[in-house]
Design a protein around this motif. Structure first.
Motif, short mmCIF file in Angstrom:
data_model
loop_
_atom_site.label_atom_id
_atom_site.label_comp_id
_atom_site.label_asym_id
_atom_site.label_seq_id
_atom_site.Cartn_x
_atom_site.Cartn_y
_atom_site.Cartn_z
N ILE A 3 0.74 -1.38 -0.68
CA ILE A 3 -0.29 -0.08 -0.42
C ILE A 3 1.43 1.87 -0.29
O ILE A 3 2.11 1.10 1.12
CB ILE A 3 -1.13 -0.03 0.79
N SER A 4 0.29 2.05 -0.64
CA SER A 4 1.55 3.10 -1.18
C SER A 4 0.62 4.32 0.03
O SER A 4 -0.85 4.63 0.57
CB SER A 4 1.23 4.63 -2.19
N ARG A 5 2.43 4.31 0.46
CA ARG A 5 1.25 5.77 2.18
C ARG A 5 1.01 7.06 1.21
O ARG A 5 0.12 8.27 2.31
CB ARG A 5 3.06 6.13 2.77
N ARG A 6 1.38 7.61 -0.12
CA ARG A 6 1.30 9.28 -0.32
C ARG A 6 -0.35 8.54 -0.61
O ARG A 6 -1.27 9.60 -0.50
CB ARG A 6 1.86 9.05 -1.32
N ASP A 7 -0.67 7.89 -1.40
CA ASP A 7 -1.76 7.73 -2.30
C ASP A 7 -3.18 6.70 -1.40
O ASP A 7 -4.01 6.81 -1.84
CB ASP A 7 -2.35 8.26 -3.44
N GLY A 8 -2.72 5.02 -1.25
CA GLY A 8 -2.82 4.70 -0.91
C GLY A 8 -3.60 3.71 -1.26
O GLY A 8 -4.41 2.62 -1.28
N SER A 9 -2.70 3.52 -3.12
CA SER A 9 -3.02 2.81 -4.24
C SER A 9 -2.20 1.80 -3.17
O SER A 9 -1.68 1.22 -2.39
CB SER A 9 -2.16 3.49 -5.04
N THR A 10 -3.24 0.38 -3.83
CA THR A 10 -2.90 -1.03 -3.03
C THR A 10 -2.77 -1.95 -4.25
O THR A 10 -2.82 -1.51 -5.39
CB THR A 10 -3.79 -1.25 -2.48
N TYR A 11 -1.70 -3.46 -4.14
CA TYR A 11 -1.74 -4.33 -5.03
C TYR A 11 -1.61 -5.58 -4.41
O TYR A 11 -1.18 -5.42 -3.41
CB TYR A 11 -0.26 -3.48 -5.28
N TYR A 12 -1.90 -6.90 -5.08
CA TYR A 12 -2.02 -8.05 -3.99
C TYR A 12 -1.15 -8.63 -5.32
O TYR A 12 -1.37 -8.61 -6.40
CB TYR A 12 -3.44 -7.91 -4.52
N ALA A 13 -0.83 -10.18 -4.45
CA ALA A 13 -0.53 -10.88 -5.63
C ALA A 13 -1.34 -11.47 -6.23
O ALA A 13 -2.47 -11.15 -5.74
CB ALA A 13 0.54 -12.03 -4.54
N LEU A 14 -1.87 -12.42 -6.71
CA LEU A 14 -2.30 -13.10 -7.65
C LEU A 14 -3.09 -13.76 -6.38
O LEU A 14 -4.34 -14.13 -6.60
CB LEU A 14 -2.57 -13.55 -8.71
N SER A 15 -2.50 -14.72 -5.81
CA SER A 15 -2.69 -15.77 -5.08
C SER A 15 -3.55 -15.62 -3.86
O SER A 15 -4.17 -16.03 -3.40
CB SER A 15 -1.73 -16.53 -4.56
N ALA A 22 -2.89 8.10 10.29
CA ALA A 22 -2.52 8.53 11.96
C ALA A 22 -1.91 7.86 13.04
O ALA A 22 -0.53 9.04 13.43
CB ALA A 22 -3.61 9.24 12.44
N LYS A 23 -2.08 6.82 12.98
CA LYS A 23 -1.49 5.88 13.45
C LYS A 23 0.50 5.30 13.32
O LYS A 23 1.02 4.81 13.91
CB LYS A 23 -2.05 4.86 14.94
N ASP A 24 0.38 5.24 11.93
CA ASP A 24 1.00 5.15 11.03
C ASP A 24 1.20 3.31 11.04
O ASP A 24 2.63 2.71 11.01
CB ASP A 24 2.71 5.36 11.40
N MET A 25 -0.54 2.77 11.04
CA MET A 25 0.06 1.46 10.96
C MET A 25 -0.78 0.72 9.69
O MET A 25 -1.48 1.28 9.00
CB MET A 25 -1.69 0.94 12.15
#
Length: 122
Positions: free
Chosen positions: A51-63, A75-78
């Motif tokens: 996940i991008s911390r800048r814009d929230g873009s997400t990526y997943y492995a196909l599996s 806010a919590k860096d979680m």
């Protein structure tokens, strides 16, 4: 320096769910993404989701696409990894890492946590 701590692993039955948490602190540059990786016994380490911390873009492995969801709380860096419909092939040590933008080469991340074990078994 960057510190990373993972939590939330455990034993779950096939079909069950777990939520992993990654707490990141320290000198987190704006362009750093947060990635979840895993390593199963006898297998190479693989990127599961990012996940991008800048814009929230997400990526997943196909599996894992459609079963896992990555999210963040700036806010919590979680960062969280919600894992649903788990199966025995998901059994692995799961790591959180950062140090670069999202990418699928595990060795390119500079900062790693200690990992948390996820075991899917009946």
């Amino acid at each position: 320096q960057v510190q990373i701590v993972e939590s939330g692993g455990g034993l779950v039955q096939p079909g069950g769910s777990l939520r992993l948490t990654c707490a990141a602190s320290g000198l987190l540059l704006d362009y750093y993404a947060i990635v979840w990786l895993r390593q199963a016994p006898g297998k190479e380490r693989e990127v599961v989701s990012c996940i991008s911390r800048r814009d929230g873009s997400t990526y997943y492995a196909l599996s894992v696409e459609g079963r896992f969801t990555i999210s963040k709380d700036n806010a919590k860096d979680m960062v969280y990894l919600q894992m649903n419909s788990l199966n025995p092939e998901d059994t692995a040590v799961y790591y959180c890492a950062t140090g670069r933008p999202c990418g699928f080469e595990p060795d390119e991340y500079d900062y790693w946590g200690q990992g948390t074990q996820v075991t899917v078994s009946s």
